[in-house]
Design a protein around this motif. Structure first.
Motif, mmCIF file in Angstrom:
data_model
loop_
_atom_site.group_PDB
_atom_site.id
_atom_site.type_symbol
_atom_site.label_atom_id
_atom_site.label_comp_id
_atom_site.label_asym_id
_atom_site.label_seq_id
_atom_site.Cartn_x
_atom_site.Cartn_y
_atom_site.Cartn_z
ATOM 1 N N LEU A 31 0.819 -1.215 0.000
ATOM 2 C CA LEU A 31 0.000 0.000 0.000
ATOM 3 C C LEU A 31 0.853 1.265 0.000
ATOM 4 O O LEU A 31 0.411 2.307 -0.491
ATOM 5 N N TYR A 32 2.093 1.186 0.538
ATOM 6 C CA TYR A 32 2.924 2.373 0.716
ATOM 7 C C TYR A 32 4.343 2.134 0.213
ATOM 8 O O TYR A 32 4.880 1.029 0.385
ATOM 9 N N THR A 64 6.839 4.748 8.747
ATOM 10 C CA THR A 64 5.784 5.606 9.297
ATOM 11 C C THR A 64 4.421 4.931 9.189
ATOM 12 O O THR A 64 3.637 4.922 10.140
ATOM 13 N N ALA A 65 4.123 4.352 8.001
ATOM 14 C CA ALA A 65 2.839 3.670 7.824
ATOM 15 C C ALA A 65 2.683 2.514 8.798
ATOM 16 O O ALA A 65 1.624 2.337 9.420
ATOM 17 N N LEU A 66 3.746 1.738 8.964
ATOM 18 C CA LEU A 66 3.686 0.604 9.880
ATOM 19 C C LEU A 66 3.631 1.068 11.331
ATOM 20 O O LEU A 66 3.037 0.396 12.177
ATOM 21 N N ALA A 67 4.225 2.231 11.620
ATOM 22 C CA ALA A 67 4.129 2.783 12.973
ATOM 23 C C ALA A 67 2.702 3.236 13.263
ATOM 24 O O ALA A 67 2.189 3.030 14.368
ATOM 25 N N GLY A 115 3.012 3.905 25.149
ATOM 26 C CA GLY A 115 3.408 3.069 24.021
ATOM 27 C C GLY A 115 3.042 3.688 22.688
ATOM 28 O O GLY A 115 3.797 3.595 21.719
ATOM 29 N N GLY A 116 1.872 4.322 22.613
ATOM 30 C CA GLY A 116 1.452 4.975 21.378
ATOM 31 C C GLY A 116 2.391 6.098 20.974
ATOM 32 O O GLY A 116 2.755 6.223 19.794
ATOM 33 N N ILE A 117 2.796 6.897 21.947
ATOM 34 C CA ILE A 117 3.754 7.972 21.662
ATOM 35 C C ILE A 117 5.067 7.385 21.137
ATOM 36 O O ILE A 117 5.642 7.870 20.160
ATOM 37 N N GLY A 118 5.537 6.321 21.791
ATOM 38 C CA GLY A 118 6.801 5.709 21.394
ATOM 39 C C GLY A 118 6.760 5.113 20.000
ATOM 40 O O GLY A 118 7.686 5.286 19.214
ATOM 41 N N ILE A 119 5.673 4.399 19.684
ATOM 42 C CA ILE A 119 5.554 3.785 18.352
ATOM 43 C C ILE A 119 5.553 4.851 17.265
ATOM 44 O O ILE A 119 6.256 4.739 16.254
ATOM 45 N N TYR A 120 4.761 5.895 17.460
ATOM 46 C CA TYR A 120 4.662 6.934 16.435
ATOM 47 C C TYR A 120 5.990 7.663 16.251
ATOM 48 O O TYR A 120 6.471 7.817 15.124
ATOM 49 N N CYS A 173 9.425 1.957 20.663
ATOM 50 C CA CYS A 173 9.981 2.789 19.586
ATOM 51 C C CYS A 173 10.438 1.980 18.371
ATOM 52 O O CYS A 173 10.420 2.471 17.243
ATOM 53 N N TYR A 174 10.845 0.761 18.574
ATOM 54 C CA TYR A 174 11.418 -0.057 17.492
ATOM 55 C C TYR A 174 10.364 -0.634 16.559
ATOM 56 O O TYR A 174 10.700 -1.181 15.500
ATOM 57 N N TYR A 175 9.096 -0.556 16.912
ATOM 58 C CA TYR A 175 8.056 -1.324 16.231
ATOM 59 C C TYR A 175 7.977 -1.008 14.730
ATOM 60 O O TYR A 175 8.020 -1.910 13.894
ATOM 61 N N GLY A 176 7.839 0.270 14.382
ATOM 62 C CA GLY A 176 7.797 0.647 12.967
ATOM 63 C C GLY A 176 9.099 0.364 12.243
ATOM 64 O O GLY A 176 9.097 -0.222 11.152
ATOM 65 N N PRO A 177 10.237 0.743 12.806
ATOM 66 C CA PRO A 177 11.509 0.501 12.117
ATOM 67 C C PRO A 177 11.814 -0.963 11.842
ATOM 68 O O PRO A 177 12.294 -1.296 10.757
#
Length: 423
Positions: free
Chosen positions: A127-128, A135-138, A267-272, A329-333
């Motif tokens: 999709l991206y 960013t999309a996955l975050a 957690g939401g702040i960290g992921i984004y 923080c690592y989730y999206g990367p």
């Protein structure tokens, strides 16, 4: 293009909702551990097996064959089927009368959830474009803290008002009702449409997929490092509620509310921030895609140790919130980097391999070994503080992760991020 953008947004919303229920159903048992332990007479080792080892073994190993299907067949219907299975198993968990029965139902939840994440990662990657994937996955990954928030707060309130059995039943039924909503909102994206230089119809044998990931130093270190952090992450997430109940005497409802804010909002702040910083800094310095998370792992360890050791409940909650931000923080990367380094026809399998190692090391052994160490510390005389020291020992995993990601950053060149075949 507008039509494609609308379809992408609609599909992202649908995948977000499914992922949110994934984490709700996985989280609620953490909050419900103490009433389950009291009614069924379980040990900490048995609780660790329920919340970690047994779930992870089936979840991780079944992710791989299901991911092979996702790389060849319609991913939308696989995700819908997975949602139905794990929601039904969650609802039935409320009927468990013994450790064995609850264990089998949790394995059923794991079997269902095994089909969701790799297929979702693959769909989002189609999709991206690569430069926007972290960013999309975050953004999609925000379903994790929101699901945790809803799972903690909802199950805590329901457990106090109705009981742990009713909590399982209500959340499971809600997931089943989401299935037709997901089918209406989602669209199956065209494979590899945003990646040049690849034949989207090419088939990647499973042995070659393993070889590609193993031979590349970046993917090898990133997967192992993420898995070691997961060891600590799942240990802390699983045992935080029992820690506060036993050490500080908080009620189930109180700790559920606190952990909902800590892991949901923090957690939401960290992921984004982790996803956005990884993409923005990585455009100029490719290695920064990994530096962001490596630093977050180290800071997470410091915040967690303060959280566990301070003699004040209020200060402990504050540092738990800080730790919650760094923890995710690592989730999206991790997903964005991996999806950008592999062929479009092996994306689901790449995610499944990540989940295999990630969940066996992290979800499987993190909660279980902390439970075993806690039981041994009780025997040694640390009756009220066994979880404090068991969790402190578990932070070693995140320190190893910080070193792995820093080491991987030395091999992450611009050519690897722009050309997935470099893997």
């Amino acid at each position: 293009m507008d039509k494609q953008n609308r379809a992408a947004r609609s599909t992202m919303v649908a995948l977000f909702l499914v992922s949110m229920f994934n984490y709700i159903d996985r989280t609620i048992i953490s909050i419900l551990q103490e009433p389950i332990k009291a009614e069924l007479g379980l040990s900490d080792s048995q609780l660790g097996a329920l919340t970690g080892l047994a779930f992870a073994l089936f979840y991780a190993t079944l992710s791989l064959p299901i991911a092979r299907l996702a790389d060849s067949f319609n991913r939308k219907y696989l995700v819908a089927a997975a949602l139905f299975v794990w929601s039904a198993m969650t609802a039935l968990s409320g009927l468990a009368q013994s450790f064995l029965m609850l264990l089998l139902l949790r394995i059923g939840v794991a079997i269902g959830e095994a089909g969701s994440v790799p297929a979702s990662h693959s769909m989002i990657a189609d999709l991206y474009p690569a430069k926007r994937r972290a960013t999309a996955l975050a953004v999609w990954g925000l379903a994790l803290p929101i699901g945790i928030l809803a799972g903690y707060a909802g199950s805590g309130w329901l457990a106090e008002a109705l009981g742990w059995r009713e909590s399982f039943a209500l959340f499971g039924i809600a997931g089943i009702l989401l299935v037709p909503v997901f089918l209406l909102l989602s669209r199956e994206p065209e494979r590899g449409r945003l990646d040049v230089g690849h034949d989207p119809n090419e088939s990647i044998p499973l042995t070659r997929a393993f070889a590609i990931l193993w031979q590349n130093r970046v993917t090898r270190l990133v997967i192992f490092g993420a898995s070691m952090h997961a060891f600590t992450q799942y240990a802390v997430m699983t045992w935080s509620a029992p820690f506060y109940i036993r050490v500080w005497g908080t009620s189930v409802a109180e700790v559920a509310t606190a952990l909902a804010i800590i892991n949901g909002v923090g957690g939401g702040i960290g992921i984004y921030l982790g996803g956005v910083l990884s993409d923005r800094l990585g455009e100029r310095i490719p290695a920064a895609r990994l530096w962001v998370s490596a630093a977050a792992f180290a800071l997470f360890v410091l915040a967690t140790l303060v959280q566990l050791m301070v003699p004040s409940l209020a200060i402990s909650y504050v540092f738990a919130f800080i730790a919650g931000m760094f923890m995710f923080c690592y989730y999206g990367p991790v997903v964005g980097i991996l999806q950008s380094l592999v062929h479009p026809r092996m994306r689901a399998v790449a995610s499944a391999i990540l989940l295999l190692v990630f969940n066996i090391i992290g979800l499987g052994f993190g909660p279980f070994l902390v439970g075993v160490v806690s039981d041994q510390l009780v025997v040694a005389g640390f009756v009220d503080t066994s979880l404090r020291y068991a969790l402190a020992l578990a932070t070693i995993g995140s320190l190893i992760a910080a070193w792995c990601w820093w080491r991987a950053s030395r091999h992450l060149g611009a050519e690897q991020m722009s050309d997935p075949s470099a893997a």
